[in-house]
Scaffold this motif. Structure first.
Motif: not given
Length: 490
Positions: A438-466
């Motif tokens: 659910v794209m609740t208010p603030g979702s885009y800010q969350r997605m921008v941050e998730l894209d930038k977070v360095d997982g040190q080799g642990l990488i996330l994928a899925g529609d909740y990221l875009i």
């Protein structure tokens, strides 16, 4: 001879007794292990073809919400029904897989409201004008276009000014502050429930922008209804919506064939942990066999909730914090098989609010248009009913038994299409607990941050990221593959 046999047993039997990846002294190390065989995970695997990759899928087949079912001669979607025009990496992948893309013929959309059917893009526009006026229709279209001109997808979007503000208010607030007539709230609330599993007062105003603006692509404004008919005529058959002869499930099927032995189905991942500079992925295969695999990088292509559960020991603190803020809405699809068509006048019939249904899809709409001979041999017809909650907080769809859900759906269909339930001869129900991020208010800010977070080799994928669409999920898989390649190259 006895010594030779003993030597053979000592040297070879331990390896033969262990399957690939099982816990042993020197387990194989993969470049990348991907968890989740939906379109995000499959796309990531496809774009890592130069690496040693293993994809683990809990179910017996890949595809996730893009899987396709078969009943006699009817192919039907169990989840996602269509996609927008493929671009970039997705378009290239479809072409390389040799798939034939089909544009959904008009009328793609029909709206049912107040006992009347409003057919196609023009019908929906006439409904809005009928309940307001041509000036309000033009103003609504212009406002959407103005905002969409400044919009871009994750990770390229710049959250500044009005876009940042729209991300922090609900769509209903945006409708209210622009003083759009009530009919716009009502019609697009049904759209929001069908696309996002949530109402306008629950989702970010920025989230609805790409979908709502799609209705007005290229629209230049009109002075009267005659000009409106000319502007929005669908006589050329162009709808901007696409699928394949057997639904978009054709993509995961083709990817599964292409990836071959890189995929392990019936394998449920239970935990991901860091072991030195590697990752250890623990799982259960075929319901009882405990295995573990090691990799230099891991891509978790599941819902945010599942990612949190299995990756808790390896996710960074910021990743966990951001993932825990992702809300999900459930939904269900009910495929109805009948001895005559329940509805065959268009691809998608959208139902007004106040109903458990949001949409009725005619399963053979595309096949009837592109493969007309197939209709001559049809021994059944299929309709796919989408049931979504009025609020993403409502999980009653998951609590109803199949019998209760089917009963409610048949009653609802008969209100729209009287007598239809009498023709139903079979059904299949598919439920999605984590159906829509659910794209609740603030979702885009969350997605921008998730894209930038360095997982040190642990990488996330899925529609909740875009964005919660098939195309966005594929894009997230492509971006995850790029991040994996960058990590492996360091």
């Amino acid at each position: 001879m006895i010594h030779f046999i003993i030597l053979f047993l000592i040297c070879f039997l331990p390896c033969a007794a262990l399957g690939a990846g099982e816990v042993n002294d020197t387990p194989k190390v993969y470049d990348v292990v991907i968890v989740g065989g939906g379109i995000a995970g499959l796309t990531a695997a496809y774009n890592l073809d130069d690496y040693d990759v293993l994809l683990l899928e809990m179910k017996k087949e890949v595809g996730g919400r893009a899987s396709t079912g078969q009943y006699r001669t009817v192919s039907f979607a169990r989840g996602a029904e269509y996609l927008g025009k493929p671009e970039d990496a997705l378009a290239e992948m479809i072409d390389e897989l040799g798939l034939t893309l089909r544009e959904i013929p008009a009328p793609a959309d029909i709206v049912f409201r107040g006992g009347k059917f409003y057919v196609g893009e023009l019908g929906k526009a006439r409904l809005l004008v009928e309940k307001s006026n041509i000036g309000e229709f033009n103003r609504f279209a212009r406002r959407l276009q103005e905002m969409y001109d400044t919009y871009d997808e994750i990770p390229d979007i710049s959250l500044k000014g009005e876009l940042a503000r729209m991300d922090n208010i609900t769509a209903k607030q945006w409708f209210d502050e622009n003083h759009f007539p009530q009919i716009y709230h009502e019609v697009y609330n049904v759209t929001a429930r069908g696309l996002f599993g949530a109402a306008l007062d629950e989702i970010s105003a920025l989230a609805v922008l790409p979908e709502f603006a799609f209705d007005f692509d290229g629209f230049e404004g009109v002075d009267d209804e005659d000009e409106l008919a000319l502007e929005l005529s669908e006589t050329d058959g162009s709808t901007g919506m696409y699928t394949f002869d057997k639904g978009i499930g054709a993509i995961p099927v083709a990817l599964s064939q292409d990836l071959g032995d890189s995929i392990r189905t019936n394998t449920r991942v239970t935990a991901i942990a860091r072991v030195g500079e590697l990752f250890e992925v623990s799982c259960i295969e075929n319901g009882n066999k405990e295995l573990s695999y090691r990799a230099e990088a891991v891509i978790i292509a599941t819902s945010a909730a599942v990612a949190l559960d299995i990756g808790d020991g390896a996710l960074s603190g910021r990743q966990r914090q951001l993932l825990s803020s992702v809300e999900y809405a459930p939904y269900a699809t009910i495929a109805l098989f009948s001895d005559s068509p329940i509805f065959d006048k268009g691809f998608d019939l959208a139902i007004e609010d106040g109903n458990i249904l949001t949409d009725i899809y005619y399963a053979s709409w595309v096949a009837d248009h592109y493969l007309p001979r197939k209709g001559e041999n049809r021994d059944a017809w299929g309709s796919v009913i989408c049931a979504a909650p009025k609020s993403y907080r409502d999980h009653s769809l998951l609590e109803l038994s199949d019998k209760e859900l089917l009963s409610e759906v048949l009653v609802a269909i008969d209100k729209v299409l009287p007598g239809s339930s009498a023709h139903v001869v079979g059904h299949e129900i598919t439920r999605f607990r984590h159906g829509f991020p659910v794209m609740t208010p603030g979702s885009y800010q969350r997605m921008v941050e998730l894209d930038k977070v360095d997982g040190q080799g642990l990488i996330l994928a899925g529609d909740y990221l875009i964005y919660p669409t098939f195309e966005a999920a594929a894009s997230s898989g492509y971006l995850a593959a790029e991040k994996a390649i960058e990590w492996l190259s360091d």
